[in-house]
Design a protein around this motif. Structure first.
Motif, PDB file in Angstrom:
ATOM      1  N   ALA A  39      -0.720  13.516  11.992  1.00 51.39           N
ATOM      2  CA  ALA A  39      -0.038  14.560  11.227  1.00 51.39           C
ATOM      3  C   ALA A  39       0.103  14.155   9.763  1.00 51.39           C
ATOM      4  O   ALA A  39      -0.100  14.981   8.869  1.00 51.39           O
ATOM      5  CB  ALA A  39       1.328  14.851  11.845  1.00 51.39           C
ATOM      6  N   TRP A  52       7.191  16.042  15.371  1.00 50.36           N
ATOM      7  CA  TRP A  52       6.132  16.103  16.385  1.00 50.36           C
ATOM      8  C   TRP A  52       6.166  14.855  17.268  1.00 50.36           C
ATOM      9  O   TRP A  52       6.013  14.943  18.492  1.00 50.36           O
ATOM     10  CB  TRP A  52       4.769  16.235  15.721  1.00 50.36           C
ATOM     11  CG  TRP A  52       4.411  17.616  15.315  1.00 50.36           C
ATOM     12  CD1 TRP A  52       4.301  18.101  14.054  1.00 50.36           C
ATOM     13  CD2 TRP A  52       4.113  18.725  16.183  1.00 50.36           C
ATOM     14  NE1 TRP A  52       3.956  19.433  14.085  1.00 50.36           N
ATOM     15  CE2 TRP A  52       3.834  19.840  15.374  1.00 50.36           C
ATOM     16  CE3 TRP A  52       4.057  18.870  17.573  1.00 50.36           C
ATOM     17  CZ2 TRP A  52       3.495  21.079  15.896  1.00 50.36           C
ATOM     18  CZ3 TRP A  52       3.727  20.114  18.093  1.00 50.36           C
ATOM     19  CH2 TRP A  52       3.448  21.195  17.264  1.00 50.36           C
ATOM     20  N   TYR A  67       0.460  20.632  19.845  1.00 45.87           N
ATOM     21  CA  TYR A  67      -0.018  20.069  18.576  1.00 45.87           C
ATOM     22  C   TYR A  67      -1.535  20.198  18.475  1.00 45.87           C
ATOM     23  O   TYR A  67      -2.054  20.612  17.437  1.00 45.87           O
ATOM     24  CB  TYR A  67       0.393  18.597  18.464  1.00 45.87           C
ATOM     25  CG  TYR A  67      -0.163  17.933  17.230  1.00 45.87           C
ATOM     26  CD1 TYR A  67       0.426  18.133  15.999  1.00 45.87           C
ATOM     27  CD2 TYR A  67      -1.291  17.121  17.293  1.00 45.87           C
ATOM     28  CE1 TYR A  67      -0.092  17.541  14.850  1.00 45.87           C
ATOM     29  CE2 TYR A  67      -1.814  16.531  16.164  1.00 45.87           C
ATOM     30  CZ  TYR A  67      -1.202  16.738  14.945  1.00 45.87           C
ATOM     31  OH  TYR A  67      -1.727  16.156  13.813  1.00 45.87           O
ATOM     32  N   ARG A  71      -3.433  22.435  15.752  1.00 52.73           N
ATOM     33  CA  ARG A  71      -4.368  21.711  14.878  1.00 52.73           C
ATOM     34  C   ARG A  71      -5.742  22.369  14.905  1.00 52.73           C
ATOM     35  O   ARG A  71      -6.368  22.567  13.870  1.00 52.73           O
ATOM     36  CB  ARG A  71      -4.440  20.259  15.351  1.00 52.73           C
ATOM     37  CG  ARG A  71      -5.395  19.405  14.609  1.00 52.73           C
ATOM     38  CD  ARG A  71      -5.378  18.015  15.189  1.00 52.73           C
ATOM     39  NE  ARG A  71      -6.640  17.372  14.905  1.00 52.73           N
ATOM     40  CZ  ARG A  71      -7.010  16.232  15.387  1.00 52.73           C
ATOM     41  NH1 ARG A  71      -6.210  15.576  16.187  1.00 52.73           N
ATOM     42  NH2 ARG A  71      -8.168  15.717  15.078  1.00 52.73           N
TER      43      ARG A  71
END
Length: 87
Positions: A39, A52, A67, A71
């Motif tokens: 991240a 996260w 995530y 992404r």
């Protein structure tokens, strides 16, 4: 007696009796570290990256796949590094 001294042998005995739990915890921590670093590498702030990482420690499969989905949705590729503005 402090609670730490009374519970520490219990925690150790659980890991000795069921070593798969130690493996699961180590993998979860490794995923949290990877997610935090990824991240940051992709331009998220430290606070967002930490959220996260903590989320993946609390609900590992749900947060991890969320995530990865976000992404992929925002960047389009899972294997290519992020596109920097300097190019």
């Amino acid at each position: 007696m402090s609670p730490l001294t009374t519970t520490a042998p219990l925690v150790v005995s659980v890991f000795l009796d069921q070593p798969i739990l130690a493996v699961i915890y180590l993998v979860t921590i490794a995923v949290a570290v990877w997610l935090f670093r990824d991240a940051l590498r992709r331009g998220k702030s430290i606070i967002v990256a930490a959220i996260w990482a903590v989320g993946v420690l609390i609900l590992p499969p749900i947060v991890f796949f969320a995530y990865l989905y976000l992404r992929l949705k925002t960047e389009g590729s899972m294997t290519e590094p992020p596109i920097s503005d300097s190019e």
